[in-house]
Design a protein around this motif. Structure first.
Motif, short mmCIF file in Angstrom:
data_model
loop_
_atom_site.label_atom_id
_atom_site.label_comp_id
_atom_site.label_asym_id
_atom_site.label_seq_id
_atom_site.Cartn_x
_atom_site.Cartn_y
_atom_site.Cartn_z
N THR L 14 0.84 -1.20 0.00
CA THR L 14 0.00 0.00 0.00
C THR L 14 0.87 1.25 0.00
O THR L 14 2.02 1.23 0.45
CB THR L 14 -0.92 0.05 1.24
N ILE L 19 1.23 3.88 -7.44
CA ILE L 19 1.25 2.43 -7.67
C ILE L 19 2.66 1.90 -7.51
O ILE L 19 2.89 0.87 -6.87
CB ILE L 19 0.70 2.14 -9.08
N GLU L 44 -3.61 -7.07 -9.27
CA GLU L 44 -4.79 -6.27 -8.96
C GLU L 44 -4.37 -4.89 -8.45
O GLU L 44 -3.44 -4.77 -7.67
CB GLU L 44 -5.64 -6.97 -7.89
N THR L 45 -5.08 -3.85 -8.90
CA THR L 45 -4.83 -2.49 -8.40
C THR L 45 -6.15 -1.94 -7.87
O THR L 45 -7.09 -1.74 -8.62
CB THR L 45 -4.28 -1.60 -9.53
N ARG L 46 -6.21 -1.75 -6.57
CA ARG L 46 -7.39 -1.22 -5.91
C ARG L 46 -6.99 -0.06 -5.02
O ARG L 46 -5.82 0.29 -4.95
CB ARG L 46 -8.03 -2.30 -5.00
N GLY L 47 -7.95 0.47 -4.28
CA GLY L 47 -7.59 1.49 -3.33
C GLY L 47 -8.77 1.93 -2.49
O GLY L 47 -9.93 1.65 -2.80
N SER L 48 -8.44 2.61 -1.39
CA SER L 48 -9.48 3.21 -0.55
C SER L 48 -9.58 4.69 -0.91
O SER L 48 -8.63 5.29 -1.41
CB SER L 48 -9.12 3.03 0.93
N VAL L 54 -7.83 9.26 -3.88
CA VAL L 54 -7.23 8.01 -3.41
C VAL L 54 -6.53 8.23 -2.08
O VAL L 54 -5.68 9.12 -1.96
CB VAL L 54 -6.22 7.46 -4.43
N HIS L 56 -5.32 5.28 -0.05
CA HIS L 56 -4.25 4.28 -0.15
C HIS L 56 -4.38 3.51 -1.45
O HIS L 56 -5.44 2.95 -1.74
CB HIS L 56 -4.33 3.27 1.01
N TRP L 57 -3.30 3.45 -2.22
CA TRP L 57 -3.22 2.53 -3.35
C TRP L 57 -2.94 1.16 -2.75
O TRP L 57 -2.07 1.03 -1.88
CB TRP L 57 -2.10 2.94 -4.30
N THR L 60 -1.81 -5.52 -5.50
CA THR L 60 -1.49 -6.93 -5.22
C THR L 60 -0.56 -7.47 -6.28
O THR L 60 -0.81 -7.32 -7.48
CB THR L 60 -2.78 -7.76 -5.15
#
Lengths: 68, 68, 68, 68, 68, 68, 68, 68, 68, 68, 68, 68
Positions: L14, L19, L44-48, L54, L56-57, L60
């Motif tokens: 994170t 990224i 995988e690229t997600r975030g909060s 954004v 937190h990036w 995975t």
């Protein structure tokens, strides 16, 4: 010029005649409430069967349009 | 009423003219031995080429029907 | 007889009228520089939209041909 | 001992109550005509909706069994 | 009769007890603002963990309904 | 000439020696009840382990054949 | 406490400078009409090219937010 | 040192004997016109059937090589 | 106006600093031999590791351009 | 505050009764050696069959937890 | 009897001769530290090239084993 | 020389900034307990999201390293 943002929605159009018409059917309906539809992508092609032939083509598309 | 069970088979229909005809060709043939075909889904669209144009559209579909 | 080797290229054909024509458009163009095109597979079907209907079908295919 | 061969078929079981019952419904029906069902894998979980709740769970499975 | 068009939206329902309840939770909420929900498909099953057991099942579904 | 229709079935062949033998094992068995098997595609390669080496290769294939 | 329900929408953000800015551009725009955006997932990274370098990064994301 | 760039092409090699030979057949042919082939990845394993056994293994690979 | 045809090629660009630079590195190299590069799509992001940090970002893209 | 890092492991839980119990069975076992399990995702649902009903549900999950 | 739990790890085995040997190479190494390896699944087949033929087959597998 | 074997683990790094930093954060942590990390792949690229940007990036990655 600002960076554009697009929204993508998912629709299933149907047609008794062809895949192309099913897509256009969905686009025509979407255009009633959304302006400036820009592009689409076919994500699934299914259908119902009656008397051993296709009754309705059911084509699911993603449609993109610029958010004002 | 009992819970229905469906079987799904995979077929490749072919046509010299269109994707739609290739699907209907497969459904027509399946209907000779299976009653009450219910729905289908296109899983692959391929084809053979002759003289730089499509010779045969080869469309693979999954077809579902209720098991009696 | 030697084991054949095939090359696979990726093309996007476009058409204002149908998916089938978009594929044939790509094959016709490829045939100008490549002999013996053998088979194709549709990998993506997209399009541009104008006035709430499909303006251009954009069909991406993989095309295989024997390497001499 | 000879190498075994298995056949895999695809079925959709339905149930008004749960995913588990939909799977068992499909297996029970398959067992009427096929002996020695051995394993399954869930490939799709869908359903129909009535009054804003699940009416029928429709669970598609692949089922494997040894070919004698 | 005109060709129907369907819209598909994506929702995540949650439940402390089961996958089935998480789906029904999402459908119940969607039904407050959308009429005639027709079908759904499970696209992802995840969850949060507390004290080494599932705290919340988080089930993402696509839900389809006819556009009037 | 009529448009041909093909059926596609799914089989898992097994072999203690190689992936190739597992495929041929499945084809040989299928050929006992189906004439004119035409093509196959490998969809999964798994296996069981005994004493830290492969005991049985389990290769799942889709096999296509023309429906008369 | 009731089980929460989330809605997931799909957006494409664009930026001339970076993938990160394209995502933030989409989130900023979404935040104008939706409160409490919660999480996102990148589903596609594309772009347009001008003079052999990236002109616009076009990053498609799914964004989730709690439905009140 | 400049950042390297690689090109990736797609080939189908064939062999009557094994998957390994089909891959090597494709690499040998590619090496006639391309220098410094570097790595490959198997993307599809298919084949034709004759007399209920594999006639030709048809293995499609992606092959990468540094662009000078 | 004739229907346009596009070719799509696959490249891996590398960079010690960022994903964006790896993509631009590939585009710059492609532009030396191909005119009118039009769009790209990221299909894989990998990298090599040295001393527990990224040494080279290796980003594979598909690049499309109109065939004259 | 430092950026957190999570590890993801893959487990298959089994249960004779339900998918939910199979997941909890895997989580309970993992919790014996790993602290602070945080989230999971179902990646495969399979099972063994005995007397035409599910004998063991075999649910494969990915489980994430913060690395201290 | 308690419900069993399995762990799944991912390994890449290499071999200069065949896919089968690459898998067995990975299993042999894993067996040095893990008892009762039970099953595997091939998830990727790649390789390095030297003088236009395969130098090393690199086969990535998932391997499952019961957790005591 | 013996055939090498590699293990592949899955991590989520994170970062509040990019990224690239999220990936390096995961690699740095992994390097504390594992020697000779060799390559990675973003899966995988997600975030909060916090205040419509954004927070937190969450990236995975799969990380491979040679097993001694």
């Amino acid at each position: 010029m600002k960076d554009k943002v697009y929204k993508i929605i998912e629709l299933t159009g149907t047609s008794t005649s062809s895949i192309e018409n099913a897509v256009n059917s969905a686009l025509k309906r979407a255009g009633k409430t959304i302006q400036n539809l820009s592009w689409f992508e076919v994500v699934e092609t299914r259908g119902s069967i009656e008397k051993n032939q296709v009754q309705h083509w059911q084509v699911t598309i993603k449609v993109g349009f610029a958010v004002k």
